[in-house]
Write an enzyme that holds these catalytic residues in place. Structure first.
Site, PDB file in Angstrom:
ATOM      1  CG  ASP A   1     -76.610  80.631  13.498  1.00 17.70           C
ATOM      2  OD1 ASP A   1     -77.644  81.296  13.280  1.00 17.70           O
ATOM      3  OD2 ASP A   1     -75.551  80.790  12.868  1.00 17.70           O
TER       4      ASP A   1
ATOM      5  CG  ASP B   1     -79.970  82.284   9.784  1.00 16.13           C
ATOM      6  OD1 ASP B   1     -79.814  83.510   9.607  1.00 16.13           O
ATOM      7  OD2 ASP B   1     -79.220  81.604  10.512  1.00 16.13           O
TER       8      ASP B   1
END
Length: 165
Positions: A122, A140
């Site tokens: 991330d 995501d």
């Protein structure tokens, strides 16, 4: 009689999401250290490298490792079901095909991370007044946009194109 064209051609969008996701993660991994943060818009948005061993919002991140394979398997099963759904969807039904394709691309992108690294990479960090939204990535984002689009278009999109209903 020729078979009707299906929405499987929308898998090009899944592939595009997958490529953008993996290339962006490669760039971040090549140029940043874990937890390093580079402000993009001061007080709102930064690139911050983080690893997520769990699911959304780091759910089960500290579960001991089994979750890596559980979430990978779950994503493969869901993605397979969504591809089968695309195969039964008429090509012109973009209101179904677009969201499904986004979710498939995002899910596969995160599976690649889980299998390769044991965690999801991330790096998008959104924050405001000292409060941080959990870091996320392109995959995501595609999953979230696809899921919201599926709900919104399902509720308010009218009848699917090419169904004759």
């Amino acid at each position: 009689m020729l078979p009707r064209p299906t929405a499987l051609s929308w898998l090009w969008l899944s592939l595009a999401v997958l490529v953008v996701d993996q290339v962006s993660k490669h760039i971040v991994l090549a140029h940043m250290r874990l937890h390093e943060s580079i402000p993009v818009i001061e007080g709102l948005f930064a690139w911050t490298l983080a690893y997520n061993e769990g699911a959304a919002f780091s759910f089960l991140a500290d579960a001991g490792g089994w979750q890596r394979w559980f979430f990978s398997g779950l994503a493969v099963v869901v993605s397979t079901m969504l591809v089968l759904w695309l195969a039964r969807t008429p090509r012109g039904d973009w209101k179904t095909a677009l969201p499904l394709s986004l979710v498939i691309g995002g899910a596969v992108g995160n599976v690649i991370d889980r299998v390769r690294f044991g965690h999801v990479v991330d790096f998008i960090d959104v924050h405001w007044n000292g409060s941080h939204f959990p870091a996320f990535n392109v995959a995501d984002s595609a999953i979230s946009v696809g899921a919201v689009a599926m709900i919104v278009l399902g509720l308010f999109g009218g009848k699917p194109a090419g169904t004759g209903r």
